[in-house]
Motif scaffolding. Structure first.
Motif, short mmCIF file in Angstrom:
data_model
loop_
_atom_site.label_atom_id
_atom_site.label_comp_id
_atom_site.label_asym_id
_atom_site.label_seq_id
_atom_site.Cartn_x
_atom_site.Cartn_y
_atom_site.Cartn_z
N ILE A 58 55.43 38.71 43.03
CA ILE A 58 55.21 37.80 41.93
C ILE A 58 56.02 36.53 42.12
O ILE A 58 55.54 35.41 41.91
N LEU A 59 57.27 36.70 42.53
CA LEU A 59 58.13 35.55 42.80
C LEU A 59 57.51 34.65 43.86
O LEU A 59 57.49 33.42 43.72
N ALA A 87 47.92 40.91 38.78
CA ALA A 87 49.05 41.80 39.05
C ALA A 87 49.75 42.20 37.76
O ALA A 87 50.13 43.36 37.58
N SER A 88 49.90 41.26 36.85
CA SER A 88 50.59 41.55 35.59
C SER A 88 49.80 42.55 34.75
O SER A 88 50.39 43.44 34.12
N PHE A 114 44.27 49.81 41.33
CA PHE A 114 44.87 48.81 42.22
C PHE A 114 43.82 48.14 43.10
O PHE A 114 43.92 46.94 43.41
N GLN A 115 42.82 48.89 43.52
CA GLN A 115 41.83 48.34 44.44
C GLN A 115 40.75 47.52 43.74
O GLN A 115 40.15 46.63 44.34
N SER A 116 40.52 47.77 42.48
CA SER A 116 39.44 47.11 41.76
C SER A 116 39.80 45.67 41.43
O SER A 116 40.95 45.33 41.12
N LEU A 198 52.57 40.27 29.32
CA LEU A 198 52.17 41.54 29.94
C LEU A 198 53.36 42.25 30.58
O LEU A 198 53.52 43.47 30.43
N LEU A 199 54.20 41.50 31.26
CA LEU A 199 55.36 42.12 31.91
C LEU A 199 56.35 42.65 30.88
O LEU A 199 56.96 43.71 31.08
#
Length: 260
Positions: A58-59, A87-88, A114-116, A198-199
């Motif tokens: 993310i960074l 990702a979040s 994760f793959q979708s 979200l995080l």
């Protein structure tokens, strides 16, 4: 060897909007670093929280947003923003459903997630740090942001039409005007705010309170409290003892500060 462009090397009319992009990213990274560091007080953080490793990804994407905006590579910035929102969402969803499982177990249990490339899972997120009346608006905001940034991940008609229009106007990469960069800044601002919401929902609720509430009870001086979603999240901590003597003042200051 290529080198990064310095602010002082930009055309004068571009300096302010690029500085704004840098400010957005620095503010985002301050929040991200705190979320990871505060949550890491839990000894199990490195074994069961995706952020213990993915915070670096993310960074990198956030830093790319800043660097590429400076260089005028704006469509790639939109692709990085899409990664950040996706990702979040996935980190929040998986952590909420299986917080205590190991990262290895999460990878097995949620392999399809994760793959979708679909983010319909956003509608199944728990958002207790947002007021009930604003949650639906946040779900819609996340969907809009994902859609807007997804247009640039694969070649699309919208992207082609935009490229044609820019070419006809004589605008090439690195030669965009401040209006193009500011338009991107406005999108980035919303994406980064949504990512932070979200995080914060992927970690224990006290992490948000630790970050947003200053020692004297005031809301922290931070760019993203101008987001209506972050501001709403902040009000969930109005119960804190250190806020009671100045609660009306804090609430009024928060309300007038909302900008997006």
């Amino acid at each position: 060897m290529l080198r990064n462009t310095e602010i002082s090397e930009l055309r004068p009319e571009m300096i302010e909007v690029v500085r704004r992009a840098q400010h957005l990213v620095h503010s985002y990274l301050a929040g991200l670093a705190f979320i990871a560091k505060d949550t890491a007080r839990d000894p199990a953080f490195t074994s069961n929280h995706l952020l213990s490793y993915l915070s670096q990804d993310i960074l990198q994407s956030a830093m790319a947003v800043m660097t590429l905006t400076t260089e005028g590579v704006l469509n790639v910035v939109r692709r990085e923003l899409r990664f950040l929102i996706e990702a979040s969402i996935k980190i929040c969803y998986v952590q909420q459903r299986s917080y205590s499982s190991t990262i290895e177990e999460k990878l097995q249990l949620y392999d399809k997630v994760f793959q979708s490339q679909r983010i319909s899972i956003k509608n199944n997120l728990d958002l207790p740090l947002l007021s009930e009346g604003i949650r639906e608006e946040f779900y819609e905001e996340v969907g809009r942001l994902y859609g807007a940034t997804s247009k640039y991940v694969h070649l699309s008609p919208d992207q082609i039409v935009e490229s044609i229009a820019l070419a006809q106007a004589g605008i090439t990469s690195g030669m965009e005007g401040p209006s193009e960069v500011e338009k991107l800044n406005l999108l980035a601002e919303r994406v980064l705010a949504a990512s932070l919401v979200l995080l914060f929902h992927s970690v224990p609720s006290w992490v948000a309170g630790d970050w947003l509430v200053d020692r004297n009870g005031s809301t922290i001086d931070w760019h993203f409290v101008q987001s209506k979603f972050i501001a709403d999240l902040d009000q969930q901590f109005d119960y804190k003892h250190e806020r009671q003597d100045r609660l009306a003042e804090i609430q009024a200051h928060r309300a007038v500060g909302i900008r997006f």
